[in-house]
Write a protein that holds these residues in place. Structure first.
Motif, PDB file in Angstrom:
ATOM      1  N   UNK A 177      40.316  45.485  45.267  1.00  0.00           N
ATOM      2  CA  UNK A 177      41.114  44.450  44.613  1.00  0.00           C
ATOM      3  C   UNK A 177      42.329  45.054  43.920  1.00  0.00           C
ATOM      4  N   UNK A 178      42.111  46.174  43.262  1.00  0.00           N
ATOM      5  CA  UNK A 178      43.211  46.794  42.519  1.00  0.00           C
ATOM      6  C   UNK A 178      44.311  47.292  43.450  1.00  0.00           C
ATOM      7  N   UNK A 179      43.923  47.686  44.660  1.00  0.00           N
ATOM      8  CA  UNK A 179      44.889  48.207  45.612  1.00  0.00           C
ATOM      9  C   UNK A 179      45.613  47.102  46.386  1.00  0.00           C
ATOM     10  N   UNK A 180      44.939  45.984  46.624  1.00  0.00           N
ATOM     11  CA  UNK A 180      45.499  44.968  47.528  1.00  0.00           C
ATOM     12  C   UNK A 180      46.133  43.777  46.814  1.00  0.00           C
ATOM     13  N   UNK A 181      45.710  43.496  45.575  1.00  0.00           N
ATOM     14  CA  UNK A 181      46.282  42.351  44.848  1.00  0.00           C
ATOM     15  C   UNK A 181      47.587  42.783  44.201  1.00  0.00           C
ATOM     16  N   UNK A 182      48.680  42.215  44.673  1.00  0.00           N
ATOM     17  CA  UNK A 182      49.992  42.653  44.195  1.00  0.00           C
ATOM     18  C   UNK A 182      50.383  41.996  42.875  1.00  0.00           C
ATOM     19  N   UNK A 183      49.985  40.749  42.683  1.00  0.00           N
ATOM     20  CA  UNK A 183      50.351  40.037  41.456  1.00  0.00           C
ATOM     21  C   UNK A 183      49.107  39.463  40.788  1.00  0.00           C
ATOM     22  N   UNK A 184      48.310  40.317  40.100  1.00  0.00           N
ATOM     23  CA  UNK A 184      47.097  39.807  39.442  1.00  0.00           C
ATOM     24  C   UNK A 184      47.440  38.884  38.286  1.00  0.00           C
TER      25      UNK A 184
END
Length: 497
Positions: free
Chosen positions: A279-286
């Motif tokens: 999630x941390x690597x793929x979610x660009x705009x958390x």
């Protein structure tokens, strides 16, 4: 086909089994929420009461406890920053900041729904792809498990804030602590310094309670005068728009949970860590920065660790190999009831397979019902004045540590690790990687030595096989990419692009 459907719904139409599944799920949620009282312990204790029961009744109860216990650990992680289970460590990274913002109700509601969604993905994989996933699990040898453990330790960069070096140090410290006790291969004492008390090793649950619970109590002493934050529990059930937004992420991380859960000995702990890293690597705009209350930081680990339940059943039922500690206990129960988990189980007693799938599905529905109730009462914990709450947390932590082995020494370890955890936090070190190091260290140690033995103690052969075996080569590439992607020069290069 009709017979399979009949066995699937057996626990749904039998009132006694329906109640047993409901009781198991309810008990699992609240046992899992108490630090130190793990789902493995709950299953072990309750199985002893089911030896004279009908096997279907016993499996109905166990299914509920297992699913409820895996989910329950998230509640104490969100409200108190004390994970009820190692698989909830990643949940606390963003769940506890949300509770400090007054959003504990929304956080628990979201984790409940995505946990149920992940649970259904895992059960679907168990029902449809059991032979396929079990074949994948069979492909893993000692060398591959070693690489998987190394990869897991390197992923602590996702849990270590800005400093990768501090994260790796914390993970290595955990692996070193896990070495204390008897060598699993030779039976020799390691790092015991002649002390017989250390021969049994250090219980990682006691360390987990100390590092998370006691260290947090010490840190909160500095903030005794601060007013407790009022929790907003008016809206617990997440909106459809919010769920739709996170559905793709939950689907991806649930798939990770199924695959990792099917690997013998891996379980929801590693699945949750890998899902959080994904999630941390793929979610660009958390929704917020990770570690500061990002909802994505709840969705990923909670969907993965519940999906890992269905995955863990796959090698247990098809190969007779436990996927995690809980399924190892369940295998013992099946043997006691005269059943032999393995390839012949699916052939000789196919009805049992479909009954387990049906019981897990029913337990997952009860998880949604019980998970969305009692949140307002739970949220009051965070609103309790700190002069009352902190001593209560300390007492519960001591009870949880003592309950592991009924040994007061575990309480001393808990207090010692609590003080150490406080100083680690003071100097910017995260404590999550320490616990993960304690879990992954023994896997890496044992697998490395088994791989060396299978290579005839020849270092050249050992190294060559990393490149000549396709699965090992893929995992090695993942390890290298993880190291490169967390290097400062790579981040600067990506920033320029």
């Amino acid at each position: 086909m009709m017979e399979a459907i009949g066995y699937f719904f057996m626990s749904w139409v039998d009132v006694q089994m329906l109640l047993l599944t409901a009781m198991g799920t309810f008990a699992g949620i609240y046992i899992g929420a108490i630090p130190g009282l793990s789902v493995t312990m709950a299953v072990s204790i309750l199985i002893s009461f089911t030896f004279k029961w009908d096997v279907n009744h016993a499996l109905a109860l166990i299914s509920g406890i297992y699913l409820g216990g895996v989910y329950g650990g998230s509640r104490s992680a969100i409200l108190l920053n004390i994970p009820g289970a190692p698989s909830a460590i990643a949940t606390g990274l963003d769940g506890y900041p949300l509770a400090k913002r007054g959003e504990a109700g929304q956080a628990i509601g979201l984790t409940t729904v995505v946990s149920v969604y992940g649970g259904f993905i895992g059960i679907l994989a168990l029902a449809v792809a059991a032979p396929l996933v079990s074949d994948l699990a069979l492909m893993f040898g000692p060398r591959d498990y070693m690489l998987l453990a190394v990869w897991g330790l390197l992923l602590v960069g996702s849990l270590s804030g800005e400093s990768l070096a501090k994260g790796i140090f914390s993970g290595a410290l955990g692996a070193l602590i896990a070495c204390v006790g008897l060598d699993p291969m030779t039976g020799e004492n390691r790092l015991t310094f002649g002390n017989m008390q250390l021969s049994a090793g250090i219980a990682y649950v006691a360390a987990m309670i100390g590092f998370f619970g006691v260290s947090e109590v010490i840190a909160q002493v500095h903030e005794l005068k601060l007013t407790a934050i009022k929790q907003n529990v008016s809206k617990i059930i997440p909106s459809w728009g919010l769920l739709k937004k996170y559905l793709p992420l939950a689907t991806r991380t649930s798939t990770i949970g199924v695959v990792v859960g099917a690997l013998p000995g891996a379980g929801g702990d590693i699945a949750a860590l890998m899902a959080y890293d994904h999630a941390k690597r793929t979610v660009k705009n958390p929704s917020r920065p990770f570690g500061e209350g990002a909802y994505e930081g709840l969705v990923a680990p909670e969907s993965a660790n519940n999906a890992a339940v269905g995955g863990a059943y796959v090698p247990m039922l098809t190969l007779g190999i436990p996927g995690d500690a809980v399924t190892a206990v369940i295998i013992g129960a099946l043997y006691i009831h005269g059943l032999k988990p393995g390839p012949m189980l699916m052939i000789e007693t196919p009805h049992l397979f479909w009954f387990i799938v049906g019981s897990l599905t029913l337990a997952n529905i009860f998880l949604l019902v019980f998970g969305l109730t009692g949140i307002k009462i739970f949220a009051k914990i965070v609103e309790t004045p700190k002069p009352v709450l902190l001593p209560l947390i300390l007492v519960l932590s001591a009870v949880g540590a003592y309950a592991i082995n009924n040994n007061p020494v575990d309480v001393y370890w808990m207090l010692g690790f609590g003080v150490l955890g406080y100083f680690l936090k003071m100097y910017g070190f995260q404590v999550g990687p320490v616990i993960l190091g304690m879990i992954l260290g023994p896997i890496m140690d044992r697998s490395y030595r088994q791989a060396m033995a299978s290579s005839g103690e020849d270092l050249g052969v050992f190294v060559t096989e990393f490149f000549t075996t396709p699965l090992s080569a893929i995992l090695l590439a993942c390890v290298v990419l993880t190291v490169v992607s967390q290097a400062d020069w790579w981040k600067k290069l990506r920033g320029r692009k």
